[in-house]
Design an enzyme around this catalytic site. Structure first.
Site, PDB file in Angstrom:
ATOM      1  N   ASP A 236       0.885  -1.170   0.000  1.00  0.00           N
ATOM      2  CA  ASP A 236       0.000   0.000   0.000  1.00  0.00           C
ATOM      3  C   ASP A 236       0.922   1.218   0.000  1.00  0.00           C
ATOM      4  O   ASP A 236       1.473   1.587   1.030  1.00  0.00           O
ATOM      5  CB  ASP A 236      -0.900  -0.030   1.248  1.00  0.00           C
ATOM      6  CG  ASP A 236      -1.757   1.236   1.386  1.00  0.00           C
ATOM      7  OD1 ASP A 236      -1.669   2.128   0.514  1.00  0.00           O
ATOM      8  OD2 ASP A 236      -2.505   1.329   2.376  1.00  0.00           O
TER       9      ASP A 236
ATOM     10  N   LYS B  85       3.138  11.362  -3.494  1.00  0.00           N
ATOM     11  CA  LYS B  85       2.134  10.640  -4.284  1.00  0.00           C
ATOM     12  C   LYS B  85       1.168  11.598  -4.984  1.00  0.00           C
ATOM     13  O   LYS B  85       0.655  11.301  -6.061  1.00  0.00           O
ATOM     14  CB  LYS B  85       1.359   9.695  -3.365  1.00  0.00           C
ATOM     15  CG  LYS B  85       0.325   8.813  -4.061  1.00  0.00           C
ATOM     16  CD  LYS B  85      -0.242   7.810  -3.083  1.00  0.00           C
ATOM     17  CE  LYS B  85      -1.347   6.965  -3.698  1.00  0.00           C
ATOM     18  NZ  LYS B  85      -1.867   5.980  -2.714  1.00  0.00           N
TER      19      LYS B  85
ATOM     20  N   GLU C 177      -7.172   0.448  -4.671  1.00  0.00           N
ATOM     21  CA  GLU C 177      -7.202   0.308  -3.214  1.00  0.00           C
ATOM     22  C   GLU C 177      -8.530  -0.252  -2.687  1.00  0.00           C
ATOM     23  O   GLU C 177      -8.519  -1.163  -1.853  1.00  0.00           O
ATOM     24  CB  GLU C 177      -6.839   1.648  -2.559  1.00  0.00           C
ATOM     25  CG  GLU C 177      -5.358   1.970  -2.730  1.00  0.00           C
ATOM     26  CD  GLU C 177      -4.997   3.437  -2.553  1.00  0.00           C
ATOM     27  OE1 GLU C 177      -5.857   4.212  -2.114  1.00  0.00           O
ATOM     28  OE2 GLU C 177      -3.848   3.794  -2.870  1.00  0.00           O
TER      29      GLU C 177
ATOM     30  N   ASP D 132     -13.045   5.184   1.516  1.00  0.00           N
ATOM     31  CA  ASP D 132     -11.625   5.271   1.878  1.00  0.00           C
ATOM     32  C   ASP D 132     -11.207   6.733   2.016  1.00  0.00           C
ATOM     33  O   ASP D 132     -11.087   7.450   1.023  1.00  0.00           O
ATOM     34  CB  ASP D 132     -10.778   4.573   0.798  1.00  0.00           C
ATOM     35  CG  ASP D 132      -9.275   4.643   1.078  1.00  0.00           C
ATOM     36  OD1 ASP D 132      -8.850   5.364   2.013  1.00  0.00           O
ATOM     37  OD2 ASP D 132      -8.505   3.979   0.358  1.00  0.00           O
TER      38      ASP D 132
HETATM   39  P1  ADP Z   1      -2.909   7.344   2.947  1.00  0.00           P
HETATM   40  O1  ADP Z   1      -3.685   6.217   2.361  1.00  0.00           O
HETATM   41  O2  ADP Z   1      -3.235   8.663   2.318  1.00  0.00           O
HETATM   42  O3  ADP Z   1      -1.458   7.099   3.066  1.00  0.00           O
HETATM   43  P2  ADP Z   1      -3.731   6.532   5.594  1.00  0.00           P
HETATM   44  O4  ADP Z   1      -4.848   5.620   5.312  1.00  0.00           O
HETATM   45  O5  ADP Z   1      -2.479   5.968   6.135  1.00  0.00           O
HETATM   46  O6  ADP Z   1      -3.454   7.524   4.418  1.00  0.00           O
HETATM   47  O7  ADP Z   1      -4.290   7.634   6.585  1.00  0.00           O
HETATM   48  C1  ADP Z   1      -3.476   8.624   7.030  1.00  0.00           C
HETATM   49  C2  ADP Z   1      -4.340   9.643   7.666  1.00  0.00           C
HETATM   50  O8  ADP Z   1      -5.055   9.055   8.725  1.00  0.00           O
HETATM   51  C3  ADP Z   1      -3.529  10.774   8.251  1.00  0.00           C
HETATM   52  O9  ADP Z   1      -4.136  12.001   7.923  1.00  0.00           O
HETATM   53  C4  ADP Z   1      -3.600  10.492   9.725  1.00  0.00           C
HETATM   54  O10 ADP Z   1      -3.480  11.660  10.493  1.00  0.00           O
HETATM   55  C5  ADP Z   1      -4.972   9.880   9.835  1.00  0.00           C
HETATM   56  N1  ADP Z   1      -5.120   9.099  11.050  1.00  0.00           N
HETATM   57  C6  ADP Z   1      -4.360   8.072  11.486  1.00  0.00           C
HETATM   58  N2  ADP Z   1      -4.783   7.650  12.683  1.00  0.00           N
HETATM   59  C7  ADP Z   1      -5.826   8.448  13.010  1.00  0.00           C
HETATM   60  C8  ADP Z   1      -6.698   8.535  14.149  1.00  0.00           C
HETATM   61  N3  ADP Z   1      -6.549   7.730  15.195  1.00  0.00           N
HETATM   62  N4  ADP Z   1      -7.663   9.478  14.148  1.00  0.00           N
HETATM   63  C9  ADP Z   1      -7.809  10.321  13.098  1.00  0.00           C
HETATM   64  N5  ADP Z   1      -7.037  10.289  12.014  1.00  0.00           N
HETATM   65  C10 ADP Z   1      -6.053   9.363  11.971  1.00  0.00           C
HETATM   66 MG    MG Z   2      -4.606   4.672   1.728  1.00  0.00          MG
END
Ligand code: ADP
Ligand code: MG
Length: 635
Positions: free
Chosen positions: A25, A87, A186, A208
């Site tokens: 991912d 990205k 995804e 998502d």
């Molecule tokens: P991406 O797919 O864009 O890489 P992710 O699915 O890893 O993103 O999500 C990252 C986002 O999720 C970030 O903005 C992060 O701050 C948020 N995030 C992670 N944990 C939490 C949480 N416990 N509460 C709210 N937001 C969260």
């Molecule tokens: Mg993601």
């Protein structure tokens, strides 16, 4: 009891001979690698025991790039050399960069080629190279953990990635020495992770919300096969935006009007982010920030305040939810499950509101941060040949229609949006002018009727077409979209067999046109587009008639017409030409009819004068076939 197994050559897989394959991912914010170990998909931890690394790379003047948490630590002290959210720029051009918020955070070199590059202490780095560094790190984590070389990886991409963005992802993998088994959307990966192929048939929604992108997809399961019915989303909406909104709120609270530098802004953003994450499990979160003597503030934020700060951002996701339902022709009550994916779906308000929208409790059983990597790992295991009897089959869809420019600047859609891929679609075209030997093909993407309103993907030419009368050649144009969503267009002239084709590595850069925006525009302009199309078609028809009469007059006008008759026709041609200058469809239509009536005697005489032979090979249906731009006409 031990049994002897008989299998196809090359298919035999003793357990210790398992082919090592992973799912990756590659997120905007965080990246993960997972693999199927002893039958279950597991997210792999690195030497620091992290199962997720920030998608951040630090470039120093000397030494190797630093990836992940250690890189993140430099974000505040050395912001320009600490690249995050790369990205967002995958497959994008200079225009997109200048318009994006990244332009405020980084310095770019726009001159080194068509792909903009981050200026870093280690030199210029494109988003592809930054992603390659992240992928290399994940690869080495996997190879260390699994104890061998990888045969390949399934890498996930947002459903909304266009061809350029998908190709850029593949390029990054190649740079990292990773063989791509498949690029996978995804949401589709999330569905695989939930094992929805083993469940009841029906439609599920995958919501998502990550750090930088939002995707909503409707998947249909039927007899263990997934089909993506529809996708929509926003490539510039996610948790980052929540952080920015909270940071702005903090600034308001502090009473400070401006921050001293980018480093301070980043510190503020880190604080905002940690407050946000805390508020997913607590009612209040205290904060304290120290950015120098005059810049110290502390306080407390309540979850209600947080909810009101992000409410408007969250609401931006709902039109896309409505759109997929509309596109798929599905009622909310037909959606059997709603799956939460992405770190930002940990926010209780998001879960609650999405549940309210779909009128049901949303699914959060599998860690929303891991679910995509887990699904990719399961798919990689199948594609690597470790499960020869698996019938897991994935079907994805193309997000925007693909088509060809036809005369009059119109778009002929060949593959409509939301068509499942892989797909091959052919359509026949013909020449526009007598003796035309080349044809310009212009491949476009989008929902609008006019080429000018769509995105140009590629242009190529078919040459050495045998010279025939207009409409006599049969040119078959084939659009093929492979399982990764990459497009190849080919054109074949049937009589001579001349072919030309192009792999669409589209010109980098969607003019920051989010796909959502393009779709919205196509709906808004639907009726206006129909009128524009009618006018453009009428103009094409008018020009074709002018062209045909002119070429007939040239050939044997003198032979069949008195000078009086000739000047009558010339006058009718002139008036048709004049109406073609204007924008009134009915005027053109009338002028065409008059010219056709006025020249009917001439046409008849030509026929009688055994010109029949010339026309023999030409059936009416051919005349009615679509006309493609003649290269000679364009210049
Ligand atoms: P991406 O797919 O864009 O890489 P992710 O699915 O890893 O993103 O999500 C990252 C986002 O999720 C970030 O903005 C992060 O701050 C948020 N995030 C992670 N944990 C939490 C949480 N416990 N509460 C709210 N937001 C969260
Ligand atoms: Mg993601």
């Amino acid at each position: 009891m031990a049994l002897l197994q008989i299998s196809e050559p090359g298919q035999s897989q003793a357990p210790h001979q398992r082919r090592l394959a992973v799912g990756i991912d590659l997120g905007t914010t965080n990246s993960l690698v997972a693999s199927v170990i002893s039958g279950s998909a597991t997210v792999l931890k690195n030497e620091q025991h992290e199962w997720s690394i920030p998608s951040v790379v630090y470039y120093s003047a000397s030494g190797e790039p630093v990836v992940g948490s250690s890189a993140q630590e430099n974000a505040a002290s050395d912001p320009f050399n600490t690249i995050r959210s790369a990205k967002r720029l995958m497959g994008k051009g200079s225009d997109d960069v200048s318009n994006s918020w990244l332009a405020e955070h980084y310095e770019f070199d726009f001159d080194s080629g068509s792909i903009p590059a981050f200026k870093t202490a280690a030199g210029n780095r494109t988003a592809i190279e930054v992603s390659a560094n992240i992928l290399s790190t994940l690869r080495s984590t996997a190879e260390k953990t699994l104890g061998g070389e990888l045969v390949g990886a399934v890498i996930t991409v947002p459903a909304y990635f266009d061809d350029a963005q998908r190709q850029a992802t593949k390029d990054a993998a190649a740079l990292a020495g990773i063989h791509v088994l498949r690029l996978l959307n995804e949401p589709t990966a999330a569905a695989v992770a939930y094992g929805l192929d083993n469940g009841n048939d029906g439609v599920v929604a995958i919501y998502d919300l990550g750090g930088g992108t939002f995707d909503i997809s409707l998947l249909k399961m039927q007899r263990g096969v997934f089909e993506v019915l529809a996708t929509a989303g926003n490539t510039a909406l996610g948790g980052d935006d929540f952080d920015n909104a909270v940071a702005d709120w903090l600034m308001e609270q502090s009473g400070v009007s401006a921050l001293p530098d980018q480093g301070a802004r980043r510190q503020l953003l880190r604080l905002a982010r940690s407050l946000k994450e805390t508020l997913s499990s607590q009612q209040t979160a205290p904060y304290e920030l120290n950015l120098g003597e005059s810049l110290m503030f502390r306080g407390e934020i309540h979850v209600d305040t947080f909810n009101s700060i992000i409410e408007a951002l969250f609401k931006k996701t709902l039109p896309s939810c409505r759109q997929v339902l509309r596109d798929a022709g599905i009622a909310k009550s037909d959606v059997q499950a709603v799956v939460m994916v992405g770190g930002s779906t940990r926010v209780p308000l998001v879960r609650e509101r999405v549940g309210e929208f779909f009128e049901q409790t949303v699914l959060t059983d599998i860690d929303p941060d891991q679910v995509v990597a887990v699904g990719a790992a399961i798919q990689a295991d199948v594609l690597a040949g470790n499960k020869p009897d698996s019938d897991l089959l994935l079907l994805d869809v193309i997000p925007l229609s693909l088509g060809l420019e036809t005369m009059g600047g119109l778009v002929e859609k060949i593959v409509p949006r939301n068509t499942t891929i892989p797909i091959a679609r052919a359509q026949e075209f013909t020449t526009y002018k007598d003796g035309q030997t080349a044809m310009a093909l212009h491949v476009v993407q989008g929902e609008r009727e006019l080429v000018a309103d769509c995105r140009s993907l590629a242009r190529f030419e078919l040459r050495d077409i045998p010279a025939r009368t207009a409409g006599a050649c049969r040119i078959q144009v084939l659009f093929q979209v492979d399982a990764d969503g990459l497009l190849t267009v080919s054109a074949l002239e049937k009589e001579s067999g001349v072919v030309a084709s192009i792999d669409v590595k589209p010109s980098y850069g969607l003019s920051d046109g989010e796909i959502e925006e393009m779709l919205r525009a196509s709906m808004e302009h639907a009726s206006e587009d129909v009128q524009k199309r009618a006018l453009a078609e009428q103009k094409v028809e008018g020009s074709r008639v002018v062209e045909a009469i002119a070429s007939a007059l040239d050939a044997d006008g003198d032979q069949h017409l008195s000078s009086e008759e000739r000047s009558e026709i010339d006058a009718l041609v002139a008036s048709l030409k004049q109406s073609l200058e204007g924008d009134v469809s009915d005027n053109i239509k009338l002028a065409v009819e008059k010219l056709e009536a006025g020249s009917s005697v001439f046409v008849e005489r030509r026929m009688n004068a055994s010109v029949k032979e010339l026309m023999a090979g030409q059936e009416l249906s051919e005349l009615e076939r679509k006309l493609v731009t003649d290269t000679n006409v364009e210049d």
